[in-house]
Every structure is written in C-alpha cells, then in structure tokens.
Enzyme design. Structure first.
Site, PDB file in Angstrom:
ATOM      1  N   ARG A  50       0.837  -1.236   0.143  1.00 55.73           N
ATOM      2  CA  ARG A  50       0.048  -0.138   0.074  1.00 55.73           C
ATOM      3  C   ARG A  50       0.883   1.357   0.005  1.00 55.73           C
ATOM      4  O   ARG A  50       0.579   2.264  -0.765  1.00 55.73           O
ATOM      5  CB  ARG A  50      -1.105   0.063   1.129  1.00 55.73           C
ATOM      6  N   TYR A 102     -16.633  17.057 -14.082  1.00 51.83           N
ATOM      7  CA  TYR A 102     -17.154  15.631 -14.378  1.00 51.83           C
ATOM      8  C   TYR A 102     -18.199  15.410 -13.151  1.00 51.83           C
ATOM      9  O   TYR A 102     -17.946  15.741 -11.762  1.00 51.83           O
ATOM     10  CB  TYR A 102     -16.130  14.758 -14.244  1.00 51.83           C
ATOM     11  N   ASP A 174      -7.705  18.801 -14.014  1.00 47.23           N
ATOM     12  CA  ASP A 174      -8.263  17.667 -14.346  1.00 47.23           C
ATOM     13  C   ASP A 174      -7.899  17.532 -16.001  1.00 47.23           C
ATOM     14  O   ASP A 174      -8.500  18.174 -16.877  1.00 47.23           O
ATOM     15  CB  ASP A 174      -9.514  17.386 -14.179  1.00 47.23           C
ATOM     16  N   LYS A 199      -9.379   6.290 -18.972  1.00 51.41           N
ATOM     17  CA  LYS A 199      -9.832   6.946 -20.343  1.00 51.41           C
ATOM     18  C   LYS A 199      -8.601   6.639 -21.341  1.00 51.41           C
ATOM     19  O   LYS A 199      -8.268   5.539 -21.464  1.00 51.41           O
ATOM     20  CB  LYS A 199     -10.503   8.336 -20.145  1.00 51.41           C
TER      21      LYS A 199
HETATM   22  C1  LIG Z   1     -13.957   9.657 -15.961  1.00 48.87           C
HETATM   23  C2  LIG Z   1     -13.761  10.827 -15.471  1.00 48.87           C
HETATM   24  C3  LIG Z   1     -13.460  10.980 -14.042  1.00 48.87           C
HETATM   25  C4  LIG Z   1     -13.560   9.898 -13.226  1.00 48.87           C
HETATM   26  O1  LIG Z   1     -12.882   8.829 -13.307  1.00 48.87           O
HETATM   27  P1  LIG Z   1     -13.185   7.319 -12.946  1.00 48.87           P
HETATM   28  O2  LIG Z   1     -11.806   6.450 -13.557  1.00 48.87           O
HETATM   29  O3  LIG Z   1     -14.135   6.941 -13.571  1.00 48.87           O
HETATM   30  O4  LIG Z   1     -13.164   7.190 -11.425  1.00 48.87           O
HETATM   31  C5  LIG Z   1     -12.752  12.218 -13.735  1.00 48.87           C
HETATM   32  N1  LIG Z   1     -12.599  13.321 -14.687  1.00 48.87           N
HETATM   33  C6  LIG Z   1     -13.022  13.038 -15.849  1.00 48.87           C
HETATM   34  C7  LIG Z   1     -12.844  14.264 -16.887  1.00 48.87           C
HETATM   35  C8  LIG Z   1     -13.641  11.852 -16.413  1.00 48.87           C
HETATM   36  O5  LIG Z   1     -13.805  11.583 -17.630  1.00 48.87           O
END
Ligand SMILES: *Cc1c(COP(=O)(O)O)cnc(C)c1O
Length: 389
Positions: A50, A102, A174, A199
């Site tokens: 961890r 998001y 982000d 993604k």
């Molecule tokens: C999908 C997404 C998230 C969250 O990510 P997860 O891997 O689903 O927890 C955060 N920010 C953006 C812009 C996203 O598209």
C-alpha cells in the site's frame, strides 16, 4: 528522458522498464504485498505494497516524467485520485471549481467534502472576473477541468493559475480529456494534475485507474500521505496494463485528434446537425485559448441533432461506434449525456448547462475515419426522415 526529446519519443521510453539483471524490456509484475528486509537494521525502499510497490512505482515515475512533474501517484480510479487530491484540504478551507466538472467530482464536492467542513464555489471558469470574485479569505485552491464535458468549454489554465498564485492558492487541473500528449498543465503554471487514466491513458476500455502528478514538494507529501492513509492504490496488474497503454498514448491521441477534427468538419457542414462542439473548430468560442495552451483539441466532440427522437434514430442506426458511457479508447464511443453521464442532473439544470435532448458525445477511436463518416452519413439520413414526419 531529457527535455530535448519530443513527447512521442519520451512516452515510449518512460514506459519501458529494462531490467538490469535480465535485460527484459518490460517492468515485471511484482505481485507482492510485502517485502523481505535484509536484516534487523537495514530496510529496503519497499516494505508493504500500500505504501509502495515497484510496478506501481514504474507507472508513477512514468506519468511524472510525461507531465513534466516530479512526483506521480497511481490510484484505483480517477475518483480515488481526485479524492486524494482534494483531501489535501482541511476543515474550514474553501476551493473554487469549474461549474461543469465531471459528475463524480461534482458529487464529491457537493455531497462529501461539505460534511468535513470543506466548502466550494462553482464558477464559470471561462469568465476570469467571476473566478477573481470567487476568492475568499479561506480559499486554498482552484480546481479546473478543461476541456469540459460534454460541451467542450475551455479554461485558460495559465490565466487561472496566475489568479490563483496572486491569492496564494494552488491550481489543480483534470487533464483527462487531453492527456500530457496534448496538454501539460504544470508547464502552464498549475500545481497538480489529476487523470482518470481509465480513459485515454489506459486507452483500451479494460481497466479503471487514476493518476496524480505534481511538481510541488509539499503537495506531493500530502498526496502521498492521503494515498497511503486512505489506501485507494492501483493494483499491480492494472499498473502493468497502464504502462502498456501508455506506450501507444501519443499515436492514439494523434490519430483520435485527427479523426475528431475531420468528423467535426463533416458534421458542421451538414444541415441535419444543429450544432457541433469541438474546440478545434475555428467557430468554437474558445478556439484561440485552446490553440494557445494545447497541441491540439483532442479526440472528443459533441453534436446536437435537435431532438431526442433524432438522437435516438442516429444511435440506433450508427453501426461503428459502441454506445456506452466513457471515452478515450481504441474503439469509437458514442454516448447520450442526458441519460448517461449527466442523468443525475435535474432536467431544468441540464438544459441550462446546454445538455439538450438532441446532444450526443463522440470519442474518436482508431477506426478509419472515412468509414466512421460514411457510417454517420447513413445514420443521419434516419434523423431527417423522422423529424420530417
Ligand atoms: C471518467 C472521468 C473521471 C472519473 O474517473 P474514474 O476513473 O471513472 O473514477 C474524472 N474526470 C473526468 C474528466 C472523467 O472523464
């Protein structure tokens, strides 16, 4: 990898893990939760997984290099990464955040952090006066997501980071939609970057993952403390898959971007499409900022077909893209924000945000874009027949 190499070169070498003992090219899967220590007085770098694992370390080092940061952290999901980043805040702290973040980040901001006395103000990040007006005495950071989803609004990262610095605040970005292949927020003055690596960075719709990168020693300490304390680390096998995805990030982003631009131009020229939202089109209101701060506009676009029925007909007749939530994969993904990513927002609010019943989002994959355009062409025919009735 030093600065003189282009991103395309850096990304390949940052994700290699050549083993000195055997010459194996790829980082081994260290499927070990604990580590044997040499003797009573001497301890290895790793003790319990961890706190650190060599396979995870490889992916954390790679993403730090690619974002031009100094410290990287890998989490089980994007939301685990974003939570760890925002939990560097404490009771009575305030932060400023994009109004169109998001959904998961919105939920964390609205429903979880306030329970711990962490307050926020949602602002339109495109309106720098509104951002400037939102600072309070206890504001500690500004949280930006750009381009935003699904309308692809762009925030001027350097301008917001400058405002934040003037107020002694951090800027978090982000960077999920563009990845370091196309946009490097730390170079623009941000202090910390988060990713849903589920993604584009993972890129194959097979794993969930989240990343944090910073070049700030103090923030790095706090994020590490939070990662180790709350424990949302990325599992070893998923770290390995993420390293594998990373190797092709640049080519995937370049192909996806090229395809998205061609598709956006095709859709814009078609009367059956009411509006196209893609910051790579000169007609997009944020085109200039996008050009200035990123290498390109990325692989995601949205378009409005004017009605729910037109969107339904289009989705039911489009053969190539998968119809699902998520984005950023080898396969093209079509999604319907009103019932998928933004379903939790009440209809009135949704409409105010511009998430209309005819809006579809498209994430360009690696298919030949000529095939996708031909597919869209035949699917668009059904939207007209229906609305003409
Ligand atoms: C999908 C997404 C998230 C969250 O990510 P997860 O891997 O689903 O927890 C955060 N920010 C953006 C812009 C996203 O598209």
């Amino acid at each position: 990898m030093s600065e003189e190499f282009s991103f395309n070169t850096k990304v390949v070498h940052a994700s290699l893990g050549i083993d000195e003992a055997t010459g194996a090219l790829n980082t081994p899967l260290h499927l070990s939760s604990t580590f044997h220590q040499p003797d009573f007085d001497n301890y290895h770098e790793f003790d319990y997984a961890r706190s650190g694992n060599p396979t995870r370390q490889a992916v954390e080092d790679a993403i730090a290099k690619l974002e031009n940061g100094t410290h990287g952290f890998a989490f089980a999901t994007g939301m685990a990464a974003i939570s760890a980043a925002l939990l560097t805040l404490s009771q009575e702290d305030h932060f400023i955040i994009s109004g169109d973040v998001y959904g998961g980040t919105f939920r964390l901001t609205e429903q979880i952090l306030p329970r711990f006395g962490i307050t926020h103000t949602f602002v339109d990040m495109g309106d720098l006066d509104a951002v400037a007006a939102a600072f309070q005495e206890n504001t500690k950071l500004v949280y930006v997501e750009t381009p935003s989803n699904p309308l692809m609004r762009v925030t001027d990262i350097a301008a917001v980071a400058r405002l934040a610095k003037e107020h002694d605040c951090y800027t978090f970005v982000d960077n999920t939609f563009l990845t370091p292949a196309l946009q490097r927020p730390l170079d623009l003055g941000a202090d910390l970057v988060v990713h849903s690596a589920t993604k584009f960075i993972g890129g194959h719709s097979d794993i969930l993952a989240g990343l944090v990168v910073t070049n700030n020693e103090e923030l790095a300490k706090q994020v590490y403390f939070m990662q180790n304390s709350t424990g949302g680390v990325l599992g070893v096998q998923d770290c390995w898959l993420l390293l594998r995805g990373l190797k092709t990030l640049a080519v995937r982003m370049n192909v996806g971007t090229d395809s998205a631009r061609k598709l956006a131009e095709f859709l814009q020229a078609d009367d059956r499409v009411k509006e196209v939202f893609y910051p790579g089109l000169a007609s997009h209101p944020d085109y200039d900022i996008q050009q200035k701060q990123a290498d390109s506009a990325g692989a995601v676009l949205s378009f409005d077909l004017g009605s729910e029925e037109a969107a339904r007909q289009f989705v039911n007749h489009a053969k190539l893209p998968v119809f699902s939530v998520s984005l950023g994969a080898v396969e093209s993904i079509l999604s319907y924000p009103a019932r998928m990513s933004h379903a939790a927002i009440p209809e009135g609010e949704r409409l105010k945000l511009g998430i209309t019943p005819g809006l579809l989002r498209f994430s360009a994959g690696l298919e030949d874009i000529a095939d996708v355009i031909a597919d869209f062409e035949q699917a668009l025919a059904y939207t007209v027949e229906r609305s003409a009735r």
